[in-house]
Design an enzyme around this catalytic site. Structure first.
Site, mmCIF file in Angstrom:
data_model
loop_
_atom_site.group_PDB
_atom_site.id
_atom_site.type_symbol
_atom_site.label_atom_id
_atom_site.label_comp_id
_atom_site.label_asym_id
_atom_site.label_seq_id
_atom_site.Cartn_x
_atom_site.Cartn_y
_atom_site.Cartn_z
ATOM 1 N N HIS A 114 33.369 37.267 14.590
ATOM 2 C CA HIS A 114 32.231 38.085 15.039
ATOM 3 C C HIS A 114 30.941 37.276 14.962
ATOM 4 O O HIS A 114 30.124 37.298 15.879
ATOM 5 C CB HIS A 114 32.071 39.342 14.162
ATOM 6 C CG HIS A 114 33.191 40.315 14.245
ATOM 7 N ND1 HIS A 114 33.792 40.826 13.119
ATOM 8 C CD2 HIS A 114 33.818 40.877 15.302
ATOM 9 C CE1 HIS A 114 34.742 41.671 13.484
ATOM 10 N NE2 HIS A 114 34.783 41.722 14.797
ATOM 11 N N LYS A 129 38.517 55.842 13.087
ATOM 12 C CA LYS A 129 39.275 54.897 12.274
ATOM 13 C C LYS A 129 38.978 55.148 10.802
ATOM 14 O O LYS A 129 37.865 55.493 10.445
ATOM 15 C CB LYS A 129 38.848 53.455 12.583
ATOM 16 C CG LYS A 129 39.229 52.919 13.926
ATOM 17 C CD LYS A 129 38.783 51.463 14.019
ATOM 18 C CE LYS A 129 39.160 50.831 15.330
ATOM 19 N NZ LYS A 129 38.711 49.430 15.387
ATOM 20 N N ARG A 133 40.052 37.788 22.261
ATOM 21 C CA ARG A 133 40.805 36.722 21.592
ATOM 22 C C ARG A 133 42.042 36.315 22.363
ATOM 23 O O ARG A 133 42.441 35.168 22.337
ATOM 24 C CB ARG A 133 41.232 37.166 20.193
ATOM 25 C CG ARG A 133 40.101 37.355 19.232
ATOM 26 C CD ARG A 133 40.628 37.949 17.957
ATOM 27 N NE ARG A 133 41.339 39.178 18.280
ATOM 28 C CZ ARG A 133 41.244 40.318 17.630
ATOM 29 N NH1 ARG A 133 40.506 40.394 16.561
ATOM 30 N NH2 ARG A 133 41.899 41.386 18.013
ATOM 31 N N SER A 140 39.481 41.784 12.036
ATOM 32 C CA SER A 140 39.120 42.539 10.837
ATOM 33 C C SER A 140 40.347 43.147 10.182
ATOM 34 O O SER A 140 40.446 43.201 8.954
ATOM 35 C CB SER A 140 38.107 43.636 11.186
ATOM 36 O OG SER A 140 36.878 43.079 11.563
#
Length: 167
Positions: A21, A45, A94, A132
């Site tokens: 990040h 979440k 990614r 994460s």
């Protein structure tokens, strides 16, 4: 005629903020006049860190970049982007699986905000595998696992404090 500053929003949960990040944020500061790291409340979440903790970590690791501000948001990112007068939304990609999801999201956002561009950034090679989720799992469940090379030292300290508190 003065050029209007270009404001970019980089939204996410950032639970926790990783070196990946940070890499994208630093690179975004080279492209845009101002970058707002929009930290999602995360109502959809279960997060390891609460909103205030996630914002504090982000502010700490980005303190050397005055053009980066950290702000909370809930609801649609569209409303946050419009409220802050942003013209660009930054998204990290990614791998191909990220791209598929992000491409669909960008299409929906274009429908909702045709005047806002989505810019995809890929992390530097050494950060392409970091997420994460991986950081949380390694740091909290990993036994001998070490996430210290995946996050800044300040974030790592907070991860270890969470692990100690849960033990």
């Amino acid at each position: 005629m003065d050029k209007k500053p270009v404001i970019a929003v980089y939204p996410g949960t950032f639970d926790p903020i990783t070196l990946g990040h940070e890499d994208l944020l630093v690179r975004a500061t080279r492209m845009f006049d101002r970058v707002i790291l929009a930290v999602a409340a995360g109502h959809h979440k279960k997060t390891l860190f609460n909103l205030e903790e996630r914002m504090a970590m982000a502010r700490e690791v980005m303190a050397a970049f005055p053009q980066v501000t950290v702000e909370p948001f809930s609801g649609l990112v569209r409303d946050f982007v419009r409220t802050h007068g942003a013209q660009v939304m930054v998204r990290g990609v990614r791998a191909v699986t990220d791209f598929d999801y992000e491409f669909q999201l960008a299409g929906m956002n274009r429908q909702l905000m045709p005047d806002v561009e989505t810019v995809f950034l890929t992390p530097s090679a050494q950060y392409q595998f970091i997420s994460s989720t991986f950081v949380r799992e390694i740091s909290q469940l990993g036994g001998e696992g070490d996430a210290s090379d995946l996050v800044s030292p300040a974030v790592y300290t907070r991860l270890m404090a969470k692990k100690a508190a849960a033990a």
